[in-house]
Every structure is written in structure tokens, then in C-alpha cells.
Design a protein around this motif. Structure first.
Motif, PDB file in Angstrom:
ATOM      1  N   GLN A  50       0.811  -1.211   0.000  1.00 40.78           N
ATOM      2  CA  GLN A  50       0.000   0.000   0.000  1.00 40.78           C
ATOM      3  C   GLN A  50       0.846   1.263   0.000  1.00 40.78           C
ATOM      4  O   GLN A  50       0.365   2.328  -0.380  1.00 40.78           O
ATOM      5  CB  GLN A  50      -0.932  -0.006   1.223  1.00 40.78           C
ATOM      6  CG  GLN A  50      -1.911   1.140   1.286  1.00 40.78           C
ATOM      7  CD  GLN A  50      -2.900   1.124   0.129  1.00 40.78           C
ATOM      8  OE1 GLN A  50      -3.123   0.095  -0.493  1.00 40.78           O
ATOM      9  NE2 GLN A  50      -3.507   2.258  -0.165  1.00 40.78           N
ATOM     10  N   VAL A 241      -3.761  -0.966   7.063  1.00 43.49           N
ATOM     11  CA  VAL A 241      -3.621  -0.513   5.679  1.00 43.49           C
ATOM     12  C   VAL A 241      -4.295   0.842   5.500  1.00 43.49           C
ATOM     13  O   VAL A 241      -3.838   1.681   4.719  1.00 43.49           O
ATOM     14  CB  VAL A 241      -4.216  -1.561   4.707  1.00 43.49           C
ATOM     15  CG1 VAL A 241      -4.309  -1.008   3.285  1.00 43.49           C
ATOM     16  CG2 VAL A 241      -3.354  -2.832   4.718  1.00 43.49           C
ATOM     17  N   GLU A 242      -5.379   1.086   6.261  1.00 42.35           N
ATOM     18  CA  GLU A 242      -6.052   2.385   6.203  1.00 42.35           C
ATOM     19  C   GLU A 242      -5.139   3.496   6.711  1.00 42.35           C
ATOM     20  O   GLU A 242      -5.252   4.652   6.287  1.00 42.35           O
ATOM     21  CB  GLU A 242      -7.343   2.359   7.011  1.00 42.35           C
ATOM     22  CG  GLU A 242      -8.425   1.448   6.448  1.00 42.35           C
ATOM     23  CD  GLU A 242      -9.736   1.591   7.192  1.00 42.35           C
ATOM     24  OE1 GLU A 242     -10.112   2.723   7.533  1.00 42.35           O
ATOM     25  OE2 GLU A 242     -10.375   0.556   7.447  1.00 42.35           O
ATOM     26  N   THR A 245      -2.959   4.474   3.742  1.00 39.38           N
ATOM     27  CA  THR A 245      -3.765   5.241   2.780  1.00 39.38           C
ATOM     28  C   THR A 245      -3.955   6.673   3.269  1.00 39.38           C
ATOM     29  O   THR A 245      -3.825   7.629   2.500  1.00 39.38           O
ATOM     30  CB  THR A 245      -5.130   4.571   2.584  1.00 39.38           C
ATOM     31  OG1 THR A 245      -4.935   3.226   2.138  1.00 39.38           O
ATOM     32  CG2 THR A 245      -5.977   5.319   1.572  1.00 39.38           C
ATOM     33  N   LYS A 248      -0.653   8.707   3.051  1.00 35.96           N
ATOM     34  CA  LYS A 248      -0.398   9.124   1.662  1.00 35.96           C
ATOM     35  C   LYS A 248      -1.286  10.297   1.270  1.00 35.96           C
ATOM     36  O   LYS A 248      -0.846  11.233   0.586  1.00 35.96           O
ATOM     37  CB  LYS A 248      -0.637   7.941   0.722  1.00 35.96           C
ATOM     38  CG  LYS A 248       0.429   6.850   0.831  1.00 35.96           C
ATOM     39  CD  LYS A 248       0.008   5.577   0.131  1.00 35.96           C
ATOM     40  CE  LYS A 248      -0.145   5.741  -1.350  1.00 35.96           C
ATOM     41  NZ  LYS A 248      -0.475   4.459  -2.024  1.00 35.96           N
ATOM     42  N   SER A 249      -2.532  10.255   1.744  1.00 39.13           N
ATOM     43  CA  SER A 249      -3.466  11.338   1.419  1.00 39.13           C
ATOM     44  C   SER A 249      -3.039  12.653   2.057  1.00 39.13           C
ATOM     45  O   SER A 249      -3.165  13.720   1.441  1.00 39.13           O
ATOM     46  CB  SER A 249      -4.877  10.965   1.874  1.00 39.13           C
ATOM     47  OG  SER A 249      -5.362   9.841   1.161  1.00 39.13           O
ATOM     48  N   THR A 260      -0.091   9.147  -6.404  1.00 40.62           N
ATOM     49  CA  THR A 260      -1.127   8.621  -7.274  1.00 40.62           C
ATOM     50  C   THR A 260      -2.039   9.778  -7.684  1.00 40.62           C
ATOM     51  O   THR A 260      -1.705  10.935  -7.458  1.00 40.62           O
ATOM     52  CB  THR A 260      -1.916   7.508  -6.564  1.00 40.62           C
ATOM     53  OG1 THR A 260      -2.867   6.940  -7.482  1.00 40.62           O
ATOM     54  CG2 THR A 260      -2.654   8.029  -5.336  1.00 40.62           C
ATOM     55  N   GLU A 288      -9.251   3.639  -8.996  1.00 36.56           N
ATOM     56  CA  GLU A 288      -8.486   2.969  -7.954  1.00 36.56           C
ATOM     57  C   GLU A 288      -7.939   1.632  -8.430  1.00 36.56           C
ATOM     58  O   GLU A 288      -6.988   1.102  -7.865  1.00 36.56           O
ATOM     59  CB  GLU A 288      -9.338   2.772  -6.697  1.00 36.56           C
ATOM     60  CG  GLU A 288      -9.477   4.043  -5.867  1.00 36.56           C
ATOM     61  CD  GLU A 288     -10.268   3.830  -4.599  1.00 36.56           C
ATOM     62  OE1 GLU A 288     -11.091   2.891  -4.572  1.00 36.56           O
ATOM     63  OE2 GLU A 288     -10.072   4.599  -3.650  1.00 36.56           O
TER      64      GLU A 288
END
Length: 389
Positions: A50, A241-242, A245, A248-249, A260, A288
């Protein structure tokens, strides 16, 4: 504009550089019992896939420490051993070959034991995070400061750092985490003014999404915008994993690390001619599935203001009555029936990729079924909508 990033010492944790001019790295922590090698490796691999640069594992028992050699060998990402109370477990972790240690100054307080660990870490070339937490500070320190204040957190961390420095050890990063966002921000600001070591940012015990996401975004985001922070961990009561994410955001929202696509979407209003919420969900669902490079994609509800409001987007959709416009950099390049918008968007993204020497991705996107087509927005009476071809 963001503040200039604070200059710090640069250290190395396995294959990852932290501090100095190194990219801000993302960390997370497994939730498995570390002694379960298979489960821990599965989760470590998921985190790395991820986008986690570093993975931390808990080492509360000897069985966990004994599992570390196999985990380190197969993880494919630097492993940090999170050790509390027992310096012997820290020594076992070092012997196992971990790339980093996290020590808590609140529960390993014997200076002689700390020195023993530091010498072994130096011999092995392993970096140490001195990680102070508001919930585990020394009681005397808390009493003296009248609570788990930013000053107490910083004092706890720097007192332990002084022991490491006395041993000639400088491969250090520091964290001063608090569950209160304002206190966390104040603690890191204070720490940043007192040391040049790289800082590991995080709001501890932030809770589940969405509350935990908001707390972490505000705390971590504020400090990063001020140029403070070299590695981050978003702590969530959720699948780890969240956390990756979310991290990264945060970095992407600040323009620090675009990994991304960035989706810009209007919140919808009475002007919307399409169901913007459904349209945005479908765009996310299609994109996605693709390994898109950093491009900005916009989803806007009307043709009148859409292109202008998202003029900086690389490509986007602006909805109309039963149709929509595809635009690039604020200019409309084509108008399509509602049922063809997604394919038209992907085709335009392909053009951007090809223009930049990249392989097109749209053929890899999952296709929508007829039932997955967009539904009209509630604000548009059915009789006013054009028929689909």
C-alpha cells in the motif's frame, strides 16, 4: 505556501533515509501477534504494497522476539521492534537483525540498561526512536509538570536522548505523541526548537475513522505545513492498511509527496445536473483499479462553473443534463452522453499518459455494468433530461 522544511540530522533505517533532505516516509504498525510469523508477514507485505516505507511490530514477549529473524528476513521492508519495559527484549530484537528500535522513556528507566541497548544498537548500525507518549510518562515527571503537558513530553524524550548521546550514539529520531491534537502540536513545536534530530509525527490513540482521520490530519498536517516532521504514522483503530492510505493522502494534500491521482470533486448543490456523489464514487471505483501516476482529476456538477473551478486539474468531468463535458486544464475538449462519460474520461487520461511517455492504463480498468451507470441528480426533473442513446 508551506514553510521551508526544518533542517535535521539524516539517519538511515535499513534502506530508508530519514531526516535531512530525504523524502518524508510513511510508517505503520502490524496488529497481529508478532509470534505468528505468517500472519505478521502477510500484514507487513500488505502495508508495504500500500505504500508503507517502514513497518513496526510489537515485541511484548520473548516468543515475539524469537519470531523476529524470520520476519526480518521475509518482510521486504525495514522492521522496527517496538519494545517496552524489558531491555532484554530489545537486545533480542537487535540480535534478530531488526533495522530499528523504538524505546519508551516512560517504562525503561534504568540508565545502565539503556546504555547496554545503545551500545549493541551502535554495533549493529541500528537506529533508535525515542518515543515518548502522554499516557506512559514517568509519574514524577507528570506531577512536576502538573500533567502530561508538552513540556513534560519533551523533557522525557530529551533526557533519554542525553543518555544515548553520552554513549556517542546519534542515529536517533524522536516522537512526543499525545492524544490531544493541540497538545501534540505544541509538543512537537517545542521539540523542534530544541533539537536537530529527525522527528516522527503522530497523534496517539486517535481512534477509529472518521474521527481518527480528522485528528491525525489536523495534527500531522499542521506540523508538516510548518516544516516540522520527517516520518509519519497515522494511528487508527482500524485495519492498518487504512493508516497508510491516510498518510499518503495527507502528504498528497500538502503537495509533499504525490504518489497517485488526486481527485477533486465539488460537494454538489442545486445547480448539479448529475448525481455528483454517484459520479464521484464511480470515478474512484474505476481509477483505484489503475496504478495511475500523479495526475489531478476533477469531478464537477455543472458545465457552467465546473471547468473554471477546477482549472488546475489535468483532466475532469463537468456534468450537464443527461450529458457531461470532459475538460483539460479548464478547457472543454468534448461533450458526451452521461453513459459514455467514464470511458471518455479514461481515454483523455490515456492521452495525458501517452503525451508524457507513459503506458496507457484505461484498458485495465473494470467495466461498469448497465446497472452501474450514473443516475440523474434529484434536482433534475425526469422530463427535462435527454434520453440516453
Amino acid at each position: 505556501m508551506l514553510a521551508q522544511r526544518r533542517p535535521t540530522r539524516r539517519i538511515r533505517l535499513g534502506t530508508v533515509d530519514i531526516g535531512g533532505d530525504a523524502p518524508i516516509s510513511i510508517q505503520s504498525m502490524t496488529t497481529t501477534k508478532t509470534e505468528d510469523v505468517s500472519a505478521t508477514l502477510i500484514q507487513a507485505h500488505a502495508l508495504a504494497t500500500q505504500g508503507a516505507d517502514i513497518v513496526r511490530v510489537a515485541v511484548p514477549h520473548e516468543a515475539d522476539a524469537r519470531a523476529l529473524p524470520a520476519i526480518v528476513a521475509e518482510a521486504g521492508v525495514p522492521i522496527v521492534a517496538d519494545v517496552h519495559f524489558s531491555y532484554r527484549l530489545a537486545l533480542m530484537a537487535l540480535e534478530a537483525g531488526v533495522q530499528g528500535l523504538r524505546l519508551n522513556p516512560g517504562n525503561i528507566r534504568d540508565a545502565a540498561q539503556i546504555r547496554t541497548v545503545v551500545r549493541e544498537a551502535a554495533s549493529a548500525g541500528v537506529a533508535i526512536r525515542v518515543g515518548a507518549n502522554a499516557g506512559s510518562l514517568d509519574r514524577g515527571l507528570v506531577a512536576r509538570h502538573g500533567g502530561a503537558t508538552p513540556e513534560a513530553l519533551v523533557e522525557a524524550a530529551l533526557c533519554e536522548v542525553a543518555i544515548l548521546e553520552d554513549e556517542g550514539f546519534c542515529d536517533i529520531k524522536i516522537s512526543v505523541k499525545h492524544q490531544n491534537v493541540a497538545q501534540m502540536i505544541a509538543a512537537y513545536r517545542l521539540l523542534a526548537s530544541a533539537t536537530a534530530y529527525p522527528l516522527h509525527l503522530g497523534v496517539t490513540e486517535a481512534g477509529p475513522p472518521p474521527t481518527g482521520l480528522v485528528k491525525s490530519s489536523v495534527g500531522i498536517g499542521t506540523l508538516l505545513a510548518e516544516g516540522i516532521g520527517d516520518t509519519i504514522r497515522v494511528s487508527l483503530t482500524a485495519d492498518p492498511v487504512e493508516e497508510v492510505t491516510a498518510a499518503k493522502s495527507i502528504l498528497q494534500a500538502l503537495g509533499i509527496r504525490r504518489s497517485t491521482f488526486d481527485l477533486v470533486a465539488c460537494p454538489s448543490c442545486g445547480r448539479a445536473e448529475l448525481d455528483v456523489v454517484a459520479l464521484t464514487a464511480q470515478v474512484m471505483g474505476r481509477l483505484e483499479a489503475l496504478a495511475l501516476p500523479p495526475v489531478q482529476i476533477a469531478v464537477m456538477g455543472c458545465e457552467v462553473n465546473g471547468p473554471g473551478e477546477a482549472k488546475d486539474a489535468d483532466v475532469g468531468i463537468a456534468g450537464g443534463v443527461g450529458k457531461g463535458a470532459i475538460f483539460r486544464k479548464g478547457k472543454i475538449v468534448g461533450t458526451y452522453p452521461e453513459s459514455e462519460l467514464m470511458d471518455a474520461l479514461l481515454a483523455e487520461i490515456d492521452k495525458i499518459l501517452i503525451e508524457n511517455g507513459k503506458e496507457p492504463y484505461s484498458q485495465k480498468a473494470p467495466k461498469l455494468s448497465h446497472e452501474g451507470q450514473l443516475t440523474p441528480g434529484r434536482s433534475v426533473p425526469a422530463g427535462q433530461r435527454s434520453e440516453r442513446p
